[in-house]
Design an enzyme around this catalytic site. Sequence first.
Site, PDB file in Angstrom:
ATOM      1  N   ASN A   1      -3.459   9.742  -7.111  1.00  0.00           N
ATOM      2  CA  ASN A   1      -2.207  10.499  -7.208  1.00  0.00           C
ATOM      3  C   ASN A   1      -0.993   9.623  -6.937  1.00  0.00           C
ATOM      4  O   ASN A   1       0.099  10.131  -6.663  1.00  0.00           O
ATOM      5  CB  ASN A   1      -2.213  11.654  -6.194  1.00  0.00           C
ATOM      6  CG  ASN A   1      -3.405  12.574  -6.398  1.00  0.00           C
ATOM      7  OD1 ASN A   1      -3.655  13.016  -7.509  1.00  0.00           O
ATOM      8  ND2 ASN A   1      -4.135  12.854  -5.331  1.00  0.00           N
TER       9      ASN A   1
ATOM     10  N   ASP B   1      -1.677  -0.556   6.050  1.00  0.00           N
ATOM     11  CA  ASP B   1      -1.899   0.106   7.347  1.00  0.00           C
ATOM     12  C   ASP B   1      -3.387   0.314   7.631  1.00  0.00           C
ATOM     13  O   ASP B   1      -3.739   0.696   8.748  1.00  0.00           O
ATOM     14  CB  ASP B   1      -1.195   1.466   7.398  1.00  0.00           C
ATOM     15  CG  ASP B   1      -1.849   2.480   6.490  1.00  0.00           C
ATOM     16  OD1 ASP B   1      -2.114   2.150   5.315  1.00  0.00           O
ATOM     17  OD2 ASP B   1      -2.108   3.603   6.959  1.00  0.00           O
TER      18      ASP B   1
ATOM     19  N   ASP C   1       0.861  -1.169   0.000  1.00  0.00           N
ATOM     20  CA  ASP C   1       0.000   0.000   0.000  1.00  0.00           C
ATOM     21  C   ASP C   1       0.910   1.235   0.000  1.00  0.00           C
ATOM     22  O   ASP C   1       2.090   1.154   0.367  1.00  0.00           O
ATOM     23  CB  ASP C   1      -0.885  -0.046   1.260  1.00  0.00           C
ATOM     24  CG  ASP C   1      -1.701   1.211   1.426  1.00  0.00           C
ATOM     25  OD1 ASP C   1      -2.341   1.639   0.451  1.00  0.00           O
ATOM     26  OD2 ASP C   1      -1.702   1.773   2.546  1.00  0.00           O
TER      27      ASP C   1
ATOM     28  N   ARG D   1     -12.158   7.354  -2.907  1.00  0.00           N
ATOM     29  CA  ARG D   1     -12.763   8.537  -2.302  1.00  0.00           C
ATOM     30  C   ARG D   1     -14.283   8.449  -2.182  1.00  0.00           C
ATOM     31  O   ARG D   1     -14.846   8.736  -1.122  1.00  0.00           O
ATOM     32  CB  ARG D   1     -12.393   9.790  -3.092  1.00  0.00           C
ATOM     33  CG  ARG D   1     -11.153  10.466  -2.545  1.00  0.00           C
ATOM     34  CD  ARG D   1     -10.853  11.726  -3.306  1.00  0.00           C
ATOM     35  NE  ARG D   1     -10.404  11.404  -4.636  1.00  0.00           N
ATOM     36  CZ  ARG D   1     -10.868  11.973  -5.749  1.00  0.00           C
ATOM     37  NH1 ARG D   1     -11.794  12.909  -5.685  1.00  0.00           N
ATOM     38  NH2 ARG D   1     -10.413  11.615  -6.914  1.00  0.00           N
TER      39      ARG D   1
ATOM     40  N   ASP E   1      -0.172   5.065   0.902  1.00  0.00           N
ATOM     41  CA  ASP E   1      -0.381   6.045   1.967  1.00  0.00           C
ATOM     42  C   ASP E   1      -0.332   5.361   3.327  1.00  0.00           C
ATOM     43  O   ASP E   1      -1.143   4.477   3.612  1.00  0.00           O
ATOM     44  CB  ASP E   1      -1.752   6.719   1.805  1.00  0.00           C
ATOM     45  CG  ASP E   1      -1.889   7.426   0.456  1.00  0.00           C
ATOM     46  OD1 ASP E   1      -0.983   8.188   0.104  1.00  0.00           O
ATOM     47  OD2 ASP E   1      -2.896   7.200  -0.229  1.00  0.00           O
TER      48      ASP E   1
END
Length: 239
Positions: A125, A181, A14, A57, A16
Amino acid sequence: MLKLPSAITTCLFDLDGVLTQTEKVHAAAWKRTFDDYLGEDAFQTSDYDAYVDGRQRRDGVRAFLASRDIDAGPATVAMLAARKDDAVRDVMRRDGVERYEGSVRFAEAARAAGLRRAVVSSSRNCRAVLAAAGIDDLFERVIDGVDAEREYLAGKPAPDTFLAAAWLLRARPEEAAVFEDALAGVQAARAGGFGWVVAVDRSGQAEALRGAGADVVVRDLGELLSGPRARAARARSAI
Ligand SMILES: [Mg+2]
């Protein structure tokens, strides 16, 4: 030298919160978005872990609003998702992108050990963040939010994006380790039948990560490195 089961040939990371410290950026952006919409402190830290972390999102917007018994239409969901993306860009412009050095050392060691490596992120992004952090050359493949939309892949907690990355690297799920995470990400890895699930606990939710199906929970991927350099780094960080 890497504390992974011997059957593992492939590492799926992952972004972020695992490779880069952008989970702080996302948490701040979500808070700004929902506090502006619903009022001051409408969005709490625990909401980040429970409803939005690791999700695409629009899925995150829907999950958070549902937790407040708000049944928003698609236009509202799209508007809030767009505001959140603007907020992310704002915060990244202001603060830059920091990486987790323990994770970078782990990915370098995985490369040196001949393991295949991909990044699997819900972020649209992702490639820009990897480049800004200076670690885009460490990974052979990327599956991000843009790929997921184009290929009709369901987002985490569905396993589809991790399975796509494993397929690109010609690994069966049981040969791949997932590094996550977020609760939604650990659930995705478990649902995909991956061989090893490593949770990185950045926010004191080790029990919840174990409950979601993590095989091992660490505070930093540097803990999975052995050898003199890793011992020296641990000794330094303990001082
Ligand atoms: Mg994450």
